[in-house]
Write a protein that holds these residues in place. Structure first.
Motif, short mmCIF file in Angstrom:
data_model
loop_
_atom_site.label_atom_id
_atom_site.label_comp_id
_atom_site.label_asym_id
_atom_site.label_seq_id
_atom_site.Cartn_x
_atom_site.Cartn_y
_atom_site.Cartn_z
N TRP A 1 -47.62 -41.96 16.30
CA TRP A 1 -48.89 -41.99 15.56
C TRP A 1 -48.88 -41.07 14.34
O TRP A 1 -49.93 -40.72 13.82
N VAL A 2 -47.70 -40.71 13.87
CA VAL A 2 -47.52 -39.92 12.65
C VAL A 2 -46.64 -40.73 11.70
O VAL A 2 -45.67 -41.36 12.13
N VAL A 3 -46.98 -40.73 10.41
CA VAL A 3 -46.16 -41.50 9.46
C VAL A 3 -44.76 -40.89 9.39
O VAL A 3 -44.59 -39.69 9.35
N ARG A 4 -43.75 -41.76 9.36
CA ARG A 4 -42.36 -41.33 9.33
C ARG A 4 -41.91 -41.06 7.90
O ARG A 4 -42.31 -41.74 6.96
N VAL A 5 -41.04 -40.06 7.75
CA VAL A 5 -40.42 -39.79 6.45
C VAL A 5 -39.26 -40.75 6.25
O VAL A 5 -38.39 -40.87 7.11
N LEU A 6 -39.22 -41.42 5.10
CA LEU A 6 -38.16 -42.38 4.79
C LEU A 6 -37.14 -41.83 3.81
O LEU A 6 -36.05 -42.38 3.69
N PRO A 13 -57.29 -48.62 5.67
CA PRO A 13 -58.15 -47.61 5.07
C PRO A 13 -58.04 -46.29 5.82
O PRO A 13 -57.59 -46.24 6.97
N SER A 14 -58.48 -45.23 5.18
CA SER A 14 -58.61 -43.97 5.91
C SER A 14 -59.84 -44.06 6.81
O SER A 14 -60.72 -44.92 6.63
N LEU A 15 -59.92 -43.18 7.78
CA LEU A 15 -61.10 -43.13 8.64
C LEU A 15 -62.34 -42.84 7.81
O LEU A 15 -63.42 -43.38 8.07
N ALA A 16 -62.20 -41.97 6.80
CA ALA A 16 -63.34 -41.65 5.95
C ALA A 16 -63.84 -42.90 5.24
O ALA A 16 -65.06 -43.15 5.17
N GLY A 24 -59.99 -38.13 6.04
CA GLY A 24 -59.17 -38.60 4.93
C GLY A 24 -57.69 -38.58 5.22
O GLY A 24 -56.90 -39.23 4.52
N ASN A 25 -57.28 -37.84 6.25
CA ASN A 25 -55.86 -37.76 6.63
C ASN A 25 -55.54 -38.60 7.86
O ASN A 25 -54.52 -38.39 8.51
N VAL A 26 -56.43 -39.53 8.18
CA VAL A 26 -56.21 -40.47 9.28
C VAL A 26 -56.28 -41.88 8.71
O VAL A 26 -57.31 -42.30 8.19
N LEU A 27 -55.17 -42.62 8.77
CA LEU A 27 -55.13 -44.00 8.30
C LEU A 27 -55.23 -44.94 9.49
O LEU A 27 -54.65 -44.68 10.55
N LEU A 28 -55.96 -46.03 9.31
CA LEU A 28 -56.19 -46.99 10.39
C LEU A 28 -55.30 -48.20 10.21
O LEU A 28 -55.42 -48.93 9.21
N ALA A 29 -54.40 -48.44 11.15
CA ALA A 29 -53.54 -49.62 11.16
C ALA A 29 -54.00 -50.54 12.29
O ALA A 29 -54.79 -50.14 13.16
N LEU A 30 -53.49 -51.76 12.30
CA LEU A 30 -53.92 -52.71 13.32
C LEU A 30 -53.55 -52.25 14.72
O LEU A 30 -54.25 -52.55 15.69
N ASP A 31 -52.44 -51.52 14.85
CA ASP A 31 -52.01 -51.10 16.18
C ASP A 31 -52.46 -49.69 16.55
O ASP A 31 -52.18 -49.21 17.64
N GLY A 32 -53.16 -48.99 15.64
CA GLY A 32 -53.62 -47.64 15.94
C GLY A 32 -53.62 -46.78 14.70
O GLY A 32 -53.18 -47.21 13.63
N LEU A 49 -51.59 -40.22 11.56
CA LEU A 49 -51.92 -38.91 10.99
C LEU A 49 -50.97 -38.65 9.82
O LEU A 49 -49.75 -38.78 9.96
N ILE A 50 -51.53 -38.26 8.68
CA ILE A 50 -50.72 -38.07 7.48
C ILE A 50 -50.93 -36.68 6.90
O ILE A 50 -51.78 -35.92 7.38
#
Length: 289
Positions: A73-78, A97-100, A141-149, A152-153
């Protein structure tokens, strides 16, 4: 997303730039395609800031920290190059979108959605804390909502627990309205540990459930004063989840549950989140995808 401007590069270290996701005083975040074909959010730091040795060291630290977090649930570094003339950091792109933004568009979210959201954010924080780190800026603002969950960014001000902060000692670290009381005390950086992230998570849960910040809005000084000295406004939080949110918002860090306990209290956080979003948000994510 905004189109690229004439002054923007067309590529960075083999990453083809597709558009602008955002911009600020420190740099620009682009939507990019990696050499392997994956979509990424690429943060490019302006050269004038990179020339500041202190700023470049902070960016090196952000890159190292972000690379240490591997939870689902944390964005991966590429990819990253903190030594480039204009340092950059690429992470996986989340087209939601962000949670905000979601709360701003749709209002308060239903309790089942917030429970799924909270369980997964708590699992992300448990991974962060297990790595010996503290995020220090958990906010909508640091929480992005994806279809699967959620994801945290932004680990830009994260640091190792107990480490000496690189920021100025007279600066308050975090976002007023979502930071913990110990973060509001100037010069108390060494007191900020994993419990501060749990307090911020409690603020995020209250915000998602009610559409309102638990310590209100207004002047920064007033919001911080209420955070340190007054009780949060949780009148609209459902009774079924109120005790947990209130425990996260305890003034004493030692009285708050750990992130792992929050996750356990909210339910299962592993595997696909499934149909967890309320009507309207999946369509928004699909359009952006």
């Amino acid at each position: 997303m905004q189109p690229l401007r004439k002054a923007d590069p067309s590529s960075i270290a083999g990453h083809r730039l597709l558009g602008r996701l955002g911009a600020g005083g420190m740099g620009v975040v682009y939507l990019a395609r990696t050499p392997g074909g994956t979509l990424a959010a690429l943060k490019l730091i302006r050269a004038e800031h990179a020339a500041d040795p202190g700023f470049r060291e902070r960016f090196r630290r952000e890159t190292r920290i972000a690379g240490r977090i591997t939870g689902h649930w944390v964005v991966r570094v590429l990819g990253a190059d903190p030594e480039a003339r204009e340092p950059w950091l690429a992470t996986e792109f989340v087209p939601g979108p962000s949670l905000a933004e979601a709360v701003g568009l749709h209002g308060a979210l239903p309790e089942p959605t917030v429970r799924a959201l909270g369980a997964r954010l708590a699992a992300a924080l448990a991974d962060v804390h297990a790595a010996g780190l503290v995020h220090r800026d958990v906010k909508p603002g640091n929480v992005l909502l994806a279809l699967d969950g959620p994801r945290l960014i932004d680990f830009g001000i994260a640091r190792a627990a107990g480490a000496t902060a690189l920021t100025a000692t007279d600066a308050m670290i975090g976002t007023p309205g979502f930071l913990a009381p110990e973060q509001a005390r100037v010069g108390a950086a060494d007191e900020v540990g994993p419990a501060a992230d749990v307090f911020s998570l409690g603020c995020v849960l209250a915000y998602a459930l009610t559409g309102e910040r638990p310590f209100g809005t207004g002047a920064v000084a007033a919001v911080v004063y209420r955070t340190v000295h007054e009780e949060p406004d949780l009148r609209e939080v459902p009774d079924t989840i109120l005790p947990l949110v209130a425990a996260c918002l305890a003034k004493d860090p030692a009285a708050r549950p750990t992130a792992a306990r929050v996750r356990a209290a909210l339910g299962e956080a592993g595997g696909p989140a499934g149909d967890w979003l309320p009507p309207g948000l999946p369509a928004l994510i699909a359009r952006r995808s």
